[in-house]
Design a protein around this motif. Structure first.
Motif, PDB file in Angstrom:
ATOM      1  N   ILE A 121       0.848  -1.178  -0.046  1.00 25.83           N
ATOM      2  CA  ILE A 121      -0.031   0.690  -0.012  1.00 25.83           C
ATOM      3  C   ILE A 121       0.961   1.994  -0.230  1.00 25.83           C
ATOM      4  O   ILE A 121       0.716   2.697  -0.803  1.00 25.83           O
ATOM      5  CB  ILE A 121      -1.163   0.525   1.049  1.00 25.83           C
ATOM      6  CG1 ILE A 121      -1.972  -1.021   0.967  1.00 25.83           C
ATOM      7  CG2 ILE A 121      -1.449   1.289   1.751  1.00 25.83           C
ATOM      8  CD1 ILE A 121      -2.829  -1.448   2.311  1.00 25.83           C
ATOM      9  N   ALA A 122       2.170   1.173   0.837  1.00 32.02           N
ATOM     10  CA  ALA A 122       3.281   2.308   0.942  1.00 32.02           C
ATOM     11  C   ALA A 122       3.703   2.809  -0.444  1.00 32.02           C
ATOM     12  O   ALA A 122       3.182   3.995  -0.952  1.00 32.02           O
ATOM     13  CB  ALA A 122       3.903   2.240   1.863  1.00 32.02           C
ATOM     14  N   VAL A 123       4.198   1.754  -1.252  1.00 30.41           N
ATOM     15  CA  VAL A 123       4.284   1.857  -2.381  1.00 30.41           C
ATOM     16  C   VAL A 123       3.344   2.364  -3.466  1.00 30.41           C
ATOM     17  O   VAL A 123       3.146   3.051  -4.165  1.00 30.41           O
ATOM     18  CB  VAL A 123       4.901   0.334  -3.182  1.00 30.41           C
ATOM     19  CG1 VAL A 123       5.418   0.587  -4.231  1.00 30.41           C
ATOM     20  CG2 VAL A 123       6.581  -0.127  -1.994  1.00 30.41           C
ATOM     21  N   ARG A 124       2.478   1.900  -3.800  1.00 29.08           N
ATOM     22  CA  ARG A 124       1.346   2.589  -4.349  1.00 29.08           C
ATOM     23  C   ARG A 124       0.553   3.584  -4.059  1.00 29.08           C
ATOM     24  O   ARG A 124       0.679   4.919  -5.161  1.00 29.08           O
ATOM     25  CB  ARG A 124      -0.386   1.467  -4.230  1.00 29.08           C
ATOM     26  CG  ARG A 124      -0.216   0.551  -5.124  1.00 29.08           C
ATOM     27  CD  ARG A 124      -1.376  -0.135  -5.400  1.00 29.08           C
ATOM     28  NE  ARG A 124      -1.573  -1.584  -5.864  1.00 29.08           N
ATOM     29  CZ  ARG A 124      -1.171  -1.807  -7.455  1.00 29.08           C
ATOM     30  NH1 ARG A 124      -1.095  -0.559  -8.476  1.00 29.08           N
ATOM     31  NH2 ARG A 124      -0.868  -2.743  -7.886  1.00 29.08           N
ATOM     32  N   ILE A 125       0.991   4.090  -2.614  1.00 19.82           N
ATOM     33  CA  ILE A 125       0.776   5.776  -2.940  1.00 19.82           C
ATOM     34  C   ILE A 125       2.202   6.504  -2.710  1.00 19.82           C
ATOM     35  O   ILE A 125       1.511   7.677  -3.423  1.00 19.82           O
ATOM     36  CB  ILE A 125       0.465   5.781  -0.852  1.00 19.82           C
ATOM     37  CG1 ILE A 125      -0.866   5.059  -0.532  1.00 19.82           C
ATOM     38  CG2 ILE A 125       0.391   7.613  -0.272  1.00 19.82           C
ATOM     39  CD1 ILE A 125      -0.951   4.991   0.605  1.00 19.82           C
ATOM     40  N   ASN A 128       0.947   6.732  -6.684  1.00 21.66           N
ATOM     41  CA  ASN A 128       0.162   7.617  -6.894  1.00 21.66           C
ATOM     42  C   ASN A 128       0.087   9.088  -6.477  1.00 21.66           C
ATOM     43  O   ASN A 128       0.842  10.264  -7.049  1.00 21.66           O
ATOM     44  CB  ASN A 128      -0.981   7.440  -6.149  1.00 21.66           C
ATOM     45  CG  ASN A 128      -1.612   6.016  -6.649  1.00 21.66           C
ATOM     46  OD1 ASN A 128      -1.573   6.238  -8.240  1.00 21.66           O
ATOM     47  ND2 ASN A 128      -2.397   5.723  -5.807  1.00 21.66           N
ATOM     48  N   GLN A 129       1.579   9.325  -5.460  1.00 20.91           N
ATOM     49  CA  GLN A 129       1.604  10.938  -5.296  1.00 20.91           C
ATOM     50  C   GLN A 129       2.709  11.273  -6.682  1.00 20.91           C
ATOM     51  O   GLN A 129       2.353  12.810  -6.501  1.00 20.91           O
ATOM     52  CB  GLN A 129       2.355  10.451  -4.112  1.00 20.91           C
ATOM     53  CG  GLN A 129       1.524  10.952  -2.625  1.00 20.91           C
ATOM     54  CD  GLN A 129       1.893  10.633  -1.788  1.00 20.91           C
ATOM     55  OE1 GLN A 129       3.376  10.154  -1.337  1.00 20.91           O
ATOM     56  NE2 GLN A 129       1.307  11.265  -0.569  1.00 20.91           N
ATOM     57  N   GLN A 130       3.099  10.562  -6.878  1.00 20.25           N
ATOM     58  CA  GLN A 130       4.185  10.898  -7.818  1.00 20.25           C
ATOM     59  C   GLN A 130       3.397  11.180  -9.416  1.00 20.25           C
ATOM     60  O   GLN A 130       3.929  12.017  -9.744  1.00 20.25           O
ATOM     61  CB  GLN A 130       5.523   9.941  -8.407  1.00 20.25           C
ATOM     62  CG  GLN A 130       6.497   9.669  -6.661  1.00 20.25           C
ATOM     63  CD  GLN A 130       7.427   8.547  -6.623  1.00 20.25           C
ATOM     64  OE1 GLN A 130       6.874   7.710  -7.820  1.00 20.25           O
ATOM     65  NE2 GLN A 130       8.474   8.625  -6.431  1.00 20.25           N
TER      66      GLN A 130
END
Length: 163
Positions: A121-125, A128-130
């Motif tokens: 989830i942290a990688v996906r967030i 997404n932020q990038q």
């Protein structure tokens, strides 16, 4: 039944088995969630949330019941208290001790899968932020005009008709 407390709480191999089975069910839900995270299926993750919440409520009830039992036995309501109760119960608690060990293993596996899911989830967030930062930067210079009528992304460009 191995023991009852004054409050009527009891602990048996059957109750530990129920808790183990519920924990294994929770582990299966976490594994499904992990598959969804790996494939990017956000809709399926949302569909699992209610099942996961219901399972967590059920597990909390089992843990609360076990803690009340241990407190009624004048033991600490934690893993050492449970292990002490099993040791004091002796041979009559052999099946309960086996269920307890299986419960601990299922809990360990669920914790590992949950931590992995958190990392996914942290990688996906972060991704997404990038992506959002790139889109925001692109939008800020994409032919938008300021109050002065000038393109906001081209402040240093020459004006039309100016030499």
């Amino acid at each position: 039944m191995f023991a009852d407390t004054a409050a009527g709480e009891s602990l048996t191999a059957a109750t530990l088995r129920e808790e183990r089975i519920a924990t294994q069910g929770f582990l299966e839900l976490l594994q499904l969630e992990q598959e969804c995270l790996l494939t990017g299926d956000a809709d399926a993750i949302g569909a699992h949330i209610e099942n996961k919440s219901a399972c967590l409520r059920k597990l909390a009830g089992y843990a609360e019941r076990r803690c009340r039992f241990l407190l009624g036995q004048q033991l600490s309501p934690d893993r050492p208290g449970m292990e002490q109760w099993l040791a004091n119960a002796g041979e009559s608690a052999a099946i309960a001790a086996a269920e307890w060990q299986q419960l601990l293993e299922a809990t360990r596996l669920a914790r590992e899968v949950n931590e992995t899911n958190g990392s996914l989830i942290a990688v996906r967030i972060q991704s997404n932020q990038q992506a959002l930062a790139v889109l925001t930067a692109a939008a800020s210079g994409a032919g938008l005009y300021g109050r002065d009528g000038q393109a906001s992304g081209n402040r240093d460009s020459r004006r039309l008709g100016a030499a």
